[in-house]
Design a protein around this motif. Structure first.
Motif: not given
Length: 359
Positions: A142-152
């Motif tokens: 969950v933390a990884y997916d949200t970080a990747v989304k925010a990075r994009t």
């Protein structure tokens, strides 16, 4: 003429407890196997409330099972507590809308319906264990997916703002990777905030530093997920086309108790990969696509199928054969997804010594 009344039936002493879970309170109902509804109770959603609920339920007789709504959300803590006391827990879905319109809705009714669903064997699913490696992977993902989304989002915004940058800044950004762009603009040293040139440099530096921070966060989380997956299900990652994050999705859905899934057909249904019968009247033998199931797992198995179609020789041979038979690419992908989920089930249950699926 008086109406006939059913005689009172003595309780059997064997009960099922239904629980309607909420954020702060849980509502429970005790249903005896012969005498029906015995009592209801509301408790707080904490350890004291759980202990009170269990003691209250035991006062009515032998507990056959708990039927709990929301075992993966508000009922997760209660489910773990009940399991630690060696009592069976069954996952109960919400009543369908038609029944709710006919019979009404309240917390006590929902709790009673949960218990009756277990008694009638309408509900039979064993919930996932939520205090092991699978839950750890789910939380990190969950933390990884949200970080990747925010990075994009940060990089998309940075490139959009480049349109307003001076010509020399735009020219220096051409043909650069996101990583190179972020490191380049993070080193900007704008002067005082006096004009739009200064403001755009401040903006580019801020977005670049945000991207770098999120990239480092995603990398650290990815390493944690990789280590957990390698420890829990290394046989999945060794299978062609199944990446760390595909294996993580599988682990999240299956949980730390894969034995609860009784067959590969059940896993296929859980992933939304199994076809659904659609026969009626004069038609028979018809099926439709399953639009249900766990959509993230379905997407992960789809990605594995595409990877195998591109680089896995046995799969390439299979695709060529099915194409010669007149199958479309969409139909072939559906078949491959079914084969892959079968292989996944065997790897989870029996280990890495399973036959190749594309034979």
């Amino acid at each position: 003429m008086t109406a006939l009344q059913l005689p009172d039936i003595a309780p059997s002493g064997h009960i099922v407890v239904g629980v309607d879970t909420h954020k702060h309170i849980h509502v429970a109902a005790v249903v005896d196997t012969t005498a029906g509804l015995r009592s209801t109770l509301s408790v707080t959603a904490d350890r004291d409330g759980f202990e009170k609920l269990l003691a209250w339920a035991r006062s009515f007789g032998r507990i056959l099972a708990f039927g709990v709504e929301g075992t993966g959300s508000y009922g997760a803590a209660l489910t773990s507590f009940i399991r630690r006391h060696d009592t069976l827990v069954i996952e109960v879905s919400r009543p369908n809308r038609r029944l709710r319109r006919l019979n009404g809705k309240s917390d006590t009714l929902d709790a009673e319906n949960a218990a009756r669903a277990v008694l009638s064997r309408t509900a039979t699913a064993i919930p996932k264990v939520t205090d092991g490696t699978a839950e750890m992977v789910r939380q990190l993902k969950v933390a990884y997916d949200t970080a990747v989304k925010a990075r994009t989002a940060a990089m998309v915004t940075l490139k959009a703002m480049l349109v307003h940058a001076p010509d020399d800044v735009r020219a220096s950004a051409e043909a650069k990777t996101p990583l190179a762009l972020a490191h380049k603009f993070s080193r900007l040293r704008p002067s005082l905030l006096e004009n739009t040139t200064d403001s755009i440099k401040h903006t580019l530096r801020s977005l670049s530093r945000r991207w770098i921070s999120l990239d480092e966060e995603a990398g650290a989380l990815n390493k944690m997920i990789y280590d957990l997956v390698q420890e829990a299900v290394p046989q999945l990652v060794e299978s062609y086309g199944i990446s760390t994050h595909t294996a993580a999705e599988i682990l999240i859905v299956v949980g730390d108790n894969p034995e609860r899934i009784k067959s590969e057909a059940a896993l296929a249904k859980l992933a939304g990969i199994s076809p659904i019968p659609a026969s009626s009247g004069m038609t028979s033998g018809r099926y439709r696509i399953n639009r249900g199931g766990h959509r993230q797992l379905n997407a992960a198995i789809y990605r594995a199928a595409i990877v195998r179609m591109r680089g896995h020789e046995p799969t390439k041979v299979y695709v060529a054969r099915r194409t010669a038979e007149g199958k479309t690419k969409r139909d072939i992908v559906r078949c491959l997804k079914r084969y892959i989920i079968r292989e996944v089930y065997r790897l989870l249950r029996y280990g890495p010594k399973v036959a190749e699926y594309a034979t």
